[in-house]
Design a protein around this motif. Structure first.
Motif, mmCIF file in Angstrom:
data_model
loop_
_atom_site.group_PDB
_atom_site.id
_atom_site.type_symbol
_atom_site.label_atom_id
_atom_site.label_comp_id
_atom_site.label_asym_id
_atom_site.label_seq_id
_atom_site.Cartn_x
_atom_site.Cartn_y
_atom_site.Cartn_z
ATOM 1 N N ASP A 145 0.827 -1.208 0.000
ATOM 2 C CA ASP A 145 0.000 0.000 0.000
ATOM 3 C C ASP A 145 0.863 1.260 0.000
ATOM 4 O O ASP A 145 0.768 2.100 0.893
ATOM 5 N N TRP A 146 1.727 1.375 -0.988
ATOM 6 C CA TRP A 146 2.507 2.603 -1.128
ATOM 7 C C TRP A 146 1.580 3.786 -1.453
ATOM 8 O O TRP A 146 0.491 3.604 -1.989
ATOM 9 N N GLY A 147 2.065 5.008 -1.169
ATOM 10 C CA GLY A 147 1.486 6.147 -1.855
ATOM 11 C C GLY A 147 1.759 5.952 -3.339
ATOM 12 O O GLY A 147 2.668 5.197 -3.724
ATOM 13 N N TYR A 148 1.023 6.644 -4.192
ATOM 14 C CA TYR A 148 1.092 6.331 -5.621
ATOM 15 C C TYR A 148 2.041 7.217 -6.412
ATOM 16 O O TYR A 148 2.080 7.157 -7.640
ATOM 17 N N GLY A 149 2.831 8.047 -5.719
ATOM 18 C CA GLY A 149 3.930 8.734 -6.384
ATOM 19 C C GLY A 149 3.562 9.967 -7.171
ATOM 20 O O GLY A 149 4.369 10.434 -7.977
ATOM 21 N N VAL A 150 2.382 10.543 -6.965
ATOM 22 C CA VAL A 150 1.994 11.735 -7.715
ATOM 23 C C VAL A 150 2.898 12.916 -7.352
ATOM 24 O O VAL A 150 3.434 13.601 -8.218
ATOM 25 N N ASP A 193 -4.135 10.336 -3.853
ATOM 26 C CA ASP A 193 -3.524 9.856 -5.091
ATOM 27 C C ASP A 193 -3.915 8.424 -5.437
ATOM 28 O O ASP A 193 -3.803 8.012 -6.590
ATOM 29 N N ARG A 194 -4.412 7.653 -4.466
ATOM 30 C CA ARG A 194 -4.954 6.330 -4.818
ATOM 31 C C ARG A 194 -6.140 6.485 -5.748
ATOM 32 O O ARG A 194 -6.277 5.747 -6.738
ATOM 33 N N TRP A 195 -7.009 7.449 -5.476
ATOM 34 C CA TRP A 195 -8.182 7.661 -6.315
ATOM 35 C C TRP A 195 -7.792 8.269 -7.659
ATOM 36 O O TRP A 195 -8.457 8.010 -8.672
ATOM 37 N N PHE A 196 -6.700 9.041 -7.692
ATOM 38 C CA PHE A 196 -6.186 9.498 -8.986
ATOM 39 C C PHE A 196 -5.856 8.288 -9.855
ATOM 40 O O PHE A 196 -6.184 8.233 -11.039
ATOM 41 N N GLU A 197 -5.194 7.318 -9.239
ATOM 42 C CA GLU A 197 -4.760 6.136 -9.988
ATOM 43 C C GLU A 197 -5.959 5.298 -10.413
ATOM 44 O O GLU A 197 -5.972 4.742 -11.521
ATOM 45 N N VAL A 198 -6.962 5.184 -9.546
ATOM 46 C CA VAL A 198 -8.166 4.428 -9.904
ATOM 47 C C VAL A 198 -8.820 5.043 -11.140
ATOM 48 O O VAL A 198 -9.177 4.347 -12.100
ATOM 49 N N VAL A 199 -9.006 6.358 -11.129
ATOM 50 C CA VAL A 199 -9.641 7.028 -12.266
ATOM 51 C C VAL A 199 -8.765 6.923 -13.509
ATOM 52 O O VAL A 199 -9.279 6.728 -14.622
ATOM 53 N N ARG A 200 -7.473 6.996 -13.336
ATOM 54 C CA ARG A 200 -6.575 6.874 -14.487
ATOM 55 C C ARG A 200 -6.762 5.538 -15.201
ATOM 56 O O ARG A 200 -6.673 5.459 -16.437
ATOM 57 N N THR A 201 -7.043 4.486 -14.431
ATOM 58 C CA THR A 201 -7.165 3.159 -15.045
ATOM 59 C C THR A 201 -8.449 2.993 -15.852
ATOM 60 O O THR A 201 -8.544 2.086 -16.680
#
Length: 957
Positions: free
Chosen positions: A623-628, A776-784
């Motif tokens: 469960d890293w931060g997603y690096g934004v 940033d987890r939700w940023f990554e979810v939407v990106r996918t």
């Protein structure tokens, strides 16, 4: 399993609120008219510290000087180390003793002694975990004789101040407490200082909240859907901290110059290069394709909802996890709500790319805003450094703990960000009425101890704490938690559920460690070897440590006690405690943890992203931060150094204030293509006016930006429609209600015609802890899914008056409409008058009376609002929770830029000020500058300190 009826259970905080009301009334009397006004002024001023002249301090061996600059920041000079830390205790007590006293009562589970019965539940939970007990064990068995000597000297300094200051001369809050119940603070002890590290570790405990949230989500979503909401780290896009390096299995060492390991982290069974792997990897998934139900709805296909061991997260388990989530939410979050906002930025640039020819190091930890700030700026200087007195250090300290936590000495500088290692697990436990629990097919006796909580204005409360081999049973502290597993079907090796499962907590901070030794070792380290040696003792919380020195070297070390789990256990969900396969198998060797030294790229960035690439074979976390933020900092550095450019101190400062929205760069092009249309021409015009704000927007979230206000409102509404309304009530904002199809053990309810009935279901979580939080987890979810217009997450059902969406563009159009009307109600019809700062405000609150006292008392103790730039996952991380609103919940709690070429040209700022006394000149004298992104000069050398000094105090034996 019978519940523990002797312990406190969940109650409303009526006792505390009533008590605080009484204290507040006293303060109102102090602030009244006539004699009351005079006494009020006298009371407030009585606690202001003496900062000039001479004071006798018992126990000193020699004379000590305390030099304060125009912001009240002290620099202490002493001839011996013991005198240095004795003076530190005295000076911090002058400025911050109320804060120190509240903290030690929290860490000891004794808040009820100050604030009454409303704090019994919190005290019981802290005592169940045993923070104070572990701190005492550390002091007795782990810490060096030298560290104990310094801790005692610090305590003596605090107590010397207490000896001559009681009641109103300590702070205005004590005047009120004294009036209420003759409260008088006890002497300070070394263990009071050590225990603070447990509170810090608790708020930086990484994924325990995610572990609960995933379990709660499984009551409505299937495993693939949940995995999609927790996507894998994007290694192909966002760089880890250490780029390269490999693990030598034979030596059990990490080498930053070696070739990467061939095994992939998290994908192994059994052992990995001699160290057990975690046995699982996060994989994506797609939600069901048949849309949702009701206004909230759930993607279809939500079956096979299980936790490890086959226990369904429904019924008793669901209510138990929900209760634990509430208990965690009630814990005082001294560093902020536990979630994506807890983080930090730090980076160091080598001399090859700086204007000075020596490294520049920046750091800004992201924590909860509070009054006063968590940090206390200070310098600790031996008048002549030697083996007996080796300290010449300045930086940020914690009031109540000796030494400097982040800063620099004469040779090196260092910063910290949260590593995010998975260091805590919840275990389901099969407990029997005979005082035993099941493990490995055998019955083991529970360890027990009794605790007594003294309650101001009430009767003492006694309760029993029970523990298994995994840790204390936290479910004993809540009636609902005793029902864990009551209705959950189990399979495989799971024991008969009988009356349900208990829940225990295993957490590295409940092991005695030597982190206090590490703080003093960091303060006196002179090179990278000594820095790494100090880091090896930094057990909890696990932090990214960044480094630079005056010889031009830069480096990084990942420290911390990080567990190695069994082959079936990845730490993502509560585990079956009865199965030894899920037990911890040891800890990652310190020698195996990633580090770096003078990398070829010439700089190092840490901002809670993955520490090392996916080929690293040892389990740190999933469960890293997603690096934004980290990737944005990388880009800012690269843009400056390309074509031979150099980075200055001012450039580092500007980077800290970068407020660019990365999700806006992704989403805005889609929003501009949406054809908005209302029921009439006028409404269509209104909708398009808001959309037009995005056309020429540069994606910067400035406080005066109308476009930033509109975009963030669209983002908030997009998350709510696509995800938030589909989550179970335990994750949604308290009081926000939806019409949904019920999910329970009996299945959907049906009416007489056989149609599934909708029920009203209201959220249960506090706004600052709810999901989707927009990090940033939700940023990554939407990106996918952004390029998948027909993905099921974009689909919602609705009503005749408010139709649902069938695809991405329809949902985005709905979100844009909702955002337009939301901002109209909050900011007015005229879009040109909108601004992000009017939505996104910071309020600084006193941590006791400032939160629950009457409005007039909050006005007396609290400060704000400030309209802020920045945002969630921006480098200038003024974080907010998209589910709960726009209020600022996390901030860069301090900022610093250290110049390794000339320390006197370094810069720093604190969120509030040096003083914890309301109406003192230094209560919040740094906040306006902080909000504007300014930094203060940071005098370090004796000459610079002397030039900056405005008040000088001599402490003599």
């Amino acid at each position: 399993m019978p519940s523990n009826n002797t312990g406190p259970s969940g109650k409303k905080k009526k006792g505390r609120r009533a008590r605080l009301l009484g204290i507040s009334l006293v303060l109102l009397l102090m602030g009244g008219t006539g004699y009351g006004a005079y006494w009020g002024v006298d009371t407030v001023r009585a606690s202001f510290p003496e900062t000039t002249g001479t004071i006798q301090l018992k126990g000193l061996k020699g004379q000590v000087r305390v030099e304060r600059d125009g912001n009240g920041i002290p620099q202490v000079y002493a001839d011996s180390a013991e005198d240095l830390f004795r003076a530190q205790g005295f000076v911090q007590a002058q400025d911050r003793f109320w804060e120190m006293d509240v903290r030690r009562h929290l860490t000891a589970g004794r808040l009820s002694e100050m604030f009454g019965s409303g704090q019994v539940e919190t005290d019981a939970f802290v005592r169940t975990m045993g923070w104070r007990k572990v701190a005492q064990e550390e002091y007795d068995t782990k810490l060096s004789a030298e560290t104990k000597k310094y801790l005692q000297a610090y305590s003596d300094g605090v107590n010397a101040y207490l000896k001559d200051h009681q009641g109103k001369s300590l702070s205005v809050e004590y005047a009120a407490l004294e009036f209420e119940n003759d409260y008088k603070p006890e002497k300070w002890t070394p263990v009071d200082s050590v225990a603070w590290l447990k509170a810090m570790a608790w708020d930086l405990r990484a994924n325990l909240r995610d572990e609960i949230d995933r379990s709660l989500a499984s009551t409505r979503l299937d495993a693939k859907q949940i995995e999609q909401l927790y996507p894998s780290y994007p290694y192909d896009r966002n760089k880890p901290i250490v780029e390269g390096g490999g693990y030598d299995a034979l030596a059990k060492e990490f080498d930053p110059k070696a070739a990467p390991s061939s095994a992939s982290s998290g994908a192994q069974q059994g052992t990995v290069n001699g160290v057990p792997g975690n046995g699982a990897s996060a994989t994506g998934g797609t939600p069901g394709s048949n849309g949702t139900s009701g206004n909230g709805g759930t993607p279809s296909g939500s079956t096979n909802r299980t936790t490890p061991g086959g226990a369904s997260a429904t019924g008793g388990l669901r209510s138990g996890l929900s209760a634990l989530s509430k208990t965690l939410g009630q814990m005082p979050a001294l560093l902020g709500p536990n979630g994506n906002g807890i983080g930090s930025n730090s980076w160091v640039v080598g001399g090859k790319y700086t204007t000075t020819g020596k490294p520049l190091l920046a750091n800004d930890p992201h924590l909860a805003p509070q009054m006063p700030s968590l940090w206390y700026q200070m310098g600790l200087h031996c008048t002549k450094t030697s083996a007996e007195c080796p300290y010449d250090v300045a930086g940020y300290t914690f009031a109540g703990m000796p030494g400097v936590v982040i800063g620099h000495n004469q040779d090196i500088a260092w910063g910290m960000t949260n590593l995010g290692a998975d260091v805590a697990d919840l275990y389901l436990e099969k407990v029997s009425s005979d005082g035993t629990y099941q493990f490995g097919g055998q019955q083991k006796p529970l360890a027990t101890r009794k605790e007594i909580i003294k309650v101001a204005g009430g009767k003492d409360r006694e309760f029993t704490i029970r523990s298994t081999n995994n840790g204390p049973i936290v479910s004993d502290r809540n009636d609902e938690l005793s029902k864990v597993g009551q209705d959950a079907p189990v399979k495989g090796s799971a024991p008969d559920r009988a009356e349900g499962y208990a829940v225990s907590l295993r957490w590295t901070a409940l092991n005695a460690g030597r982190t206090m030794d590490a703080v003093f070792a960091l303060d006196r380290a002179s090179d990278f070897t000594e820095f790494r040696k100090a880091a090896a003792d930094f057990a909890v919380p696990s932090q990214n440590l960044i480094y630079a020195d005056t010889k031009g070297h830069i480096g990084y070390q990942a420290p911390g006690q990080i567990p190695v789990r069994g082959p079936k256990h990845d730490g993502r969900l509560p585990a079956p405690g009865w199965d030894p396969a899920y037990s911890w198998k040891g800890y990652v060797p310190q020698s195996a943890l990633p580090w770096d030294y003078d990398p070829k790229r010439g700089y190092i960035v840490t901002a809670n992203q993955a520490v090392v690439d996916k080929k690293y074979p040892l389990p740190l976390t999933s469960d890293w931060g997603y690096g934004v933020r980290s990737q944005r900092i990388n880009e800012l550095i690269q843009s400056k150094i390309k074509d031979g450019g150099k980075i200055s101190t001012e450039d580092m400062q500007k980077m800290q204030m970068d407020n660019s929205s990365e999700v806006a760069k992704l989403l805005t092009p889609y929003l501009l293509k949406i054809k908005l249309k209302g029921p009439n021409e006028r409404e269509t015009k209104y909708l398009k006016e808001a959309q037009e704000l995005l056309k020429d927007w540069d994606y910067h979230q400035d406080a005066d930006s109308a476009a930033a206000a509109y975009f963030n409102a669209v983002w908030r509404n997009t998350l709510k429609l696509a995800f938030g309304n589909k989550l179970p009530k335990e994750l949604r904002v308290k009081g926000q209600c939806l019409r949904v199809r019920p999910t329970n053990d009996a299945g959907p309810k049906e009416d007489l015609d056989g149609n599934t009935r909708l029920v009203t279901e209201c959220g249960e979580r506090e706004p600052d802890e709810a999901q989707p939080d927009g990090g940033d987890r939700w940023f990554e979810v939407v990106r996918t899914i952004i390029d998948k217009p027909d993905d099921a997450w974009w689909k919602t059902n609705g009503t005749r008056a408010n139709p649902g969406s069938k695809n991405r563009d329809e949902l985005l159009a709905r979100a844009m409409k909702d955002a337009r009307w939301e901002l109209t109600s909050k900011l007015g019809k005229d879009v040109s008058s909108w601004s992000w700062g009017r939505l996104h405000q910071l309020n600084l609150k006193n941590q006791t009376l400032g939160k629950e006292g009457p409005s007039i008392v909050k006005w007396l103790l609290n400060r704000g609002p400030w309209n802020l730039a920045g945002g969630e996952a921006a480098v200038n991380a003024a974080g907010w929770n998209a589910a709960g609103g726009y209020e600022v919940l996390w901030v860069p709690s301090m900022r610093m830029v250290v110049n390794l070429d000339d320390f006197d040209k370094s810069r720093w700022i604190n969120l509030t000020g040096a003083s914890g006394h309301a109406y003192n000149a230094h209560y919040y004298d740094q906040t306006d500058k902080w909000a504007r992104g300014e930094l203060l000069p940071w005098a370090y050398t004796a000459g610079a300190v002397k030039k900056a000094t405005e008040d000088s105090l001599t402490l003599r034996p």
